[in-house]
Write a protein that holds these residues in place. Structure first.
Motif, PDB file in Angstrom:
ATOM      1  N   TYR A   1       7.559   0.702   8.423  1.00 56.11           N
ATOM      2  CA  TYR A   1       6.646   1.660   8.285  1.00 56.11           C
ATOM      3  C   TYR A   1       6.865   2.645   7.446  1.00 56.11           C
ATOM      4  CZ  TYR A   1       2.914   4.650   9.810  1.00 56.11           C
ATOM      5  OH  TYR A   1       1.970   5.845   9.856  1.00 56.11           O
ATOM      6  N   LEU A   2       8.084   3.482   7.661  1.00 54.96           N
ATOM      7  CA  LEU A   2       8.805   4.524   6.925  1.00 54.96           C
ATOM      8  C   LEU A   2       8.875   4.211   5.521  1.00 54.96           C
ATOM      9  CD1 LEU A   2      10.873   6.242   9.437  1.00 54.96           C
ATOM     10  CD2 LEU A   2       8.609   7.143   8.801  1.00 54.96           C
ATOM     11  N   ASN A   3       9.285   3.099   5.209  1.00 51.50           N
ATOM     12  CA  ASN A   3       9.529   2.752   3.664  1.00 51.50           C
ATOM     13  C   ASN A   3       8.195   2.373   3.098  1.00 51.50           C
ATOM     14  OD1 ASN A   3      11.256   1.775   1.853  1.00 51.50           O
ATOM     15  ND2 ASN A   3      10.661  -0.503   2.174  1.00 51.50           N
ATOM     16  N   LYS A   4       7.147   2.424   3.670  1.00 50.37           N
ATOM     17  CA  LYS A   4       5.621   2.622   2.977  1.00 50.37           C
ATOM     18  C   LYS A   4       5.652   3.882   2.426  1.00 50.37           C
ATOM     19  CE  LYS A   4       3.652  -0.946   5.894  1.00 50.37           C
ATOM     20  NZ  LYS A   4       2.356  -0.835   6.716  1.00 50.37           N
ATOM     21  N   PHE A   5       6.370   4.982   2.834  1.00 48.34           N
ATOM     22  CA  PHE A   5       5.861   6.252   2.677  1.00 48.34           C
ATOM     23  C   PHE A   5       7.087   6.849   1.610  1.00 48.34           C
ATOM     24  CE2 PHE A   5       3.436   5.898   6.471  1.00 48.34           C
ATOM     25  CZ  PHE A   5       2.318   6.040   5.785  1.00 48.34           C
ATOM     26  N   ASN A   6       8.163   5.861   1.472  1.00 51.88           N
ATOM     27  CA  ASN A   6       9.416   6.206   0.540  1.00 51.88           C
ATOM     28  C   ASN A   6      10.091   7.250   1.443  1.00 51.88           C
ATOM     29  OD1 ASN A   6      10.955   5.664  -1.438  1.00 51.88           O
ATOM     30  ND2 ASN A   6      10.402   7.152  -2.652  1.00 51.88           N
ATOM     31  N   ILE A   7      10.078   6.983   2.879  1.00 55.90           N
ATOM     32  CA  ILE A   7      11.259   7.824   3.736  1.00 55.90           C
ATOM     33  C   ILE A   7      12.225   6.831   4.182  1.00 55.90           C
ATOM     34  CG2 ILE A   7      11.237   9.139   5.771  1.00 55.90           C
ATOM     35  CD1 ILE A   7       8.153   9.810   5.298  1.00 55.90           C
ATOM     36  N   HIS A   8      13.642   7.188   4.055  1.00 54.10           N
ATOM     37  CA  HIS A   8      14.712   6.524   4.317  1.00 54.10           C
ATOM     38  C   HIS A   8      15.517   7.222   5.318  1.00 54.10           C
ATOM     39  CE1 HIS A   8      13.364   3.922   1.535  1.00 54.10           C
ATOM     40  NE2 HIS A   8      13.195   4.822   0.418  1.00 54.10           N
ATOM     41  N   PRO A   9      15.378   7.438   6.681  1.00 59.65           N
ATOM     42  CA  PRO A   9      16.400   7.972   7.527  1.00 59.65           C
ATOM     43  C   PRO A   9      17.745   7.664   7.476  1.00 59.65           C
ATOM     44  CG  PRO A   9      14.785   6.426   8.659  1.00 59.65           C
ATOM     45  CD  PRO A   9      14.314   6.310   7.165  1.00 59.65           C
TER      46      PRO A   9
ATOM     47  N   LEU B   1      11.281   1.229  10.451  1.00 58.43           N
ATOM     48  CA  LEU B   1      11.748   1.608   9.381  1.00 58.43           C
ATOM     49  C   LEU B   1      11.179   1.090   8.149  1.00 58.43           C
ATOM     50  CD1 LEU B   1      15.641   0.850  10.140  1.00 58.43           C
ATOM     51  CD2 LEU B   1      14.576   2.970   9.430  1.00 58.43           C
TER      52      LEU B   1
END
Length: 84
Positions: free
Chosen positions: A75-83, A73
């Motif tokens: 790591y994904l937050n760096k790409f502005n992805i919020h599952p 999470l």
């Protein structure tokens, strides 16, 4: 002329043999050999399946593995992805 066709056929054959490739760049936490083998076999099957329909049969994949959900999470937050 026959020599030309023979060479052209050889080049095309080499190109076809080389075309079906799967290139995986593993990052993050390590995987076991068994896990890597399963992933690679699955992706190779996918490449062979889609090549029947004329789609590109070379697959380049960057696979980042996380043992903990929280690390993924972040790591994904760096790409502005919020599952969800």
């Amino acid at each position: 002329m026959r020599t030309f066709y023979l060479i052209l056929s050889f080049v095309c054959l080499c190109d076809l043999l080389h075309a079906q490739t799967v290139r995986i760049a593993y990052e993050g936490d390590p995987l076991t050999d068994k896990e890597r083998q399963k992933i690679e076999l699955t992706l190779q099957y996918e490449v062979e399946f889609y090549s029947q329909f004329g789609l590109p049969d070379t697959l380049n994949l960057k696979l980042t593995v996380f043992n903990k959900r929280e690390d993924a999470l972040v790591y994904l937050n760096k790409f502005n992805i919020h599952p969800p």
